[in-house]
Design an enzyme around this catalytic site. Structure first.
Site, PDB file in Angstrom:
ATOM      1  N   HIS A   1      -9.690   0.983   4.826  1.00  0.00           N
ATOM      2  CA  HIS A   1      -8.468   1.268   5.584  1.00  0.00           C
ATOM      3  C   HIS A   1      -8.779   2.305   6.656  1.00  0.00           C
ATOM      4  O   HIS A   1      -9.593   3.209   6.460  1.00  0.00           O
ATOM      5  CB  HIS A   1      -7.375   1.783   4.647  1.00  0.00           C
ATOM      6  CG  HIS A   1      -6.013   1.838   5.278  1.00  0.00           C
ATOM      7  ND1 HIS A   1      -5.636   2.851   6.136  1.00  0.00           N
ATOM      8  CD2 HIS A   1      -4.946   1.000   5.190  1.00  0.00           C
ATOM      9  CE1 HIS A   1      -4.400   2.638   6.546  1.00  0.00           C
ATOM     10  NE2 HIS A   1      -3.954   1.521   5.996  1.00  0.00           N
TER      11      HIS A   1
ATOM     12  N   ASN B   1       0.857  -1.180   0.000  1.00  0.00           N
ATOM     13  CA  ASN B   1       0.000   0.000   0.000  1.00  0.00           C
ATOM     14  C   ASN B   1       0.895   1.232   0.000  1.00  0.00           C
ATOM     15  O   ASN B   1       1.468   1.587   1.026  1.00  0.00           O
ATOM     16  CB  ASN B   1      -0.911  -0.008   1.230  1.00  0.00           C
ATOM     17  CG  ASN B   1      -1.786   1.229   1.307  1.00  0.00           C
ATOM     18  OD1 ASN B   1      -1.912   1.980   0.341  1.00  0.00           O
ATOM     19  ND2 ASN B   1      -2.403   1.445   2.458  1.00  0.00           N
TER      20      ASN B   1
ATOM     21  N   GLY C   1       1.382   2.771  10.775  1.00  0.00           N
ATOM     22  CA  GLY C   1       2.287   3.910  10.694  1.00  0.00           C
ATOM     23  C   GLY C   1       3.249   4.034  11.854  1.00  0.00           C
ATOM     24  O   GLY C   1       3.902   5.069  12.014  1.00  0.00           O
TER      25      GLY C   1
ATOM     26  N   GLU D   1      -5.704  -5.098  10.633  1.00  0.00           N
ATOM     27  CA  GLU D   1      -4.746  -4.025  10.924  1.00  0.00           C
ATOM     28  C   GLU D   1      -5.116  -3.350  12.244  1.00  0.00           C
ATOM     29  O   GLU D   1      -6.006  -2.502  12.266  1.00  0.00           O
ATOM     30  CB  GLU D   1      -4.759  -2.971   9.812  1.00  0.00           C
ATOM     31  CG  GLU D   1      -4.082  -3.381   8.533  1.00  0.00           C
ATOM     32  CD  GLU D   1      -3.761  -2.158   7.673  1.00  0.00           C
ATOM     33  OE1 GLU D   1      -2.587  -1.952   7.359  1.00  0.00           O
ATOM     34  OE2 GLU D   1      -4.693  -1.400   7.351  1.00  0.00           O
TER      35      GLU D   1
END
Length: 240
Positions: free
Chosen positions: A93, A8, A166, A160
């Protein structure tokens, strides 16, 4: 299903570097004989640029709209993505859910639209750190499963944990397994991949989890060298 490694790229890169990255990555994968499917999900502008660069790499997108056409300025339909060579599309997402306020129902509509267009949606779900600390992990995941997943058609689940996206923090293997068990209690058939702080250092531990079919890679997929290390690491674990 093949081992699935999805990149991604989010909103990084530029038009000049997309094709060169793809060609270099493709050349590095020539000697990989394992049953692995590598998917690149670049920004929309790169989809048509890289689709013919590498026959051994699949093309995906990072988002789609839930209508097939119409007066929706700025949107891109799943049908359009399919027509330009995409095989996959990421939906749900956390960055879409949090920044653009996309609901579970919106995610489900996008997934249905993708399936109808001939794409395989990669549906992202995951708990916040507050959910986990307050004992709400099961409720958080099952709510997203029930409201985000379509009732019919093939899709991939991307687990996730929000607090890992991140960051440099990855949940313990026991924590990931606990979440996968919850997801599996709702959906026993769909393939599940893991995303959130995946890199060269932790790929072997993550991919060794039996319930996983692959990984969704963010920042570590932006350089050919680091992304190849992840692919090689995953393949080595699954072959041994």
């Amino acid at each position: 299903m093949s081992l699935l490694i999805v990149a991604n790229w989010k909103m990084y890169g530029d038009f000049l570097t997309f094709s060169s990255f793809t060609k270099e990555l493709s050349a590095n994968l020539v000697n990989v004989k394992a049953d692995v499917e590598v998917v690149l999900c670049p920004p929309f502008i790169a989809c048509s640029k890289i689709v013919d660069c590498a026959p051994n790499i699949k093309l995906g997108a990072q988002n789609c709209f839930y209508e097939s056409e119409g007066k929706y300025t700025g949107e891109v339909s799943a049908k359009m993505l399919y027509s330009c060579g995409c095989s996959y599309v990421i939906v749900g997402h956390y960055e879409r859910r949090s920044i653009f306020y996309e609901s579970d129902y919106c995610v489900q509509l996008k997934a249905k639209s993708a399936i109808d267009a001939g794409l395989i949606p990669i549906i992202c779900i995951g708990e916040t750190l507050l959910d986990r600390e307050n004992g709400m992990l099961k409720n958080a995941l099952l709510d997203q499963c029930y409201n985000s997943f379509p009732k019919h058609g093939e899709f991939v689940i991307a687990y996730e944990p929000v607090w890992a996206i991140g960051s440099n923090t990855i949940p313990s293997i026991d924590m990931i397994t606990e979440s996968l068990d919850i997801i599996r209690s709702y959906d026993s058939k769909s393939n599940i991949i893991y995303g959130g702080a995946v890199n060269q250092s932790n790929i072997k531990d993550v991919i060794a989890i039996n319930q996983l079919s692959g990984v969704l890679v963010g920042s570590a997929s932006l350089k050919v060298s680091s992304f190849c290390d992840i692919i090689y690491g995953a393949v080595n674990v699954r072959q041994n």
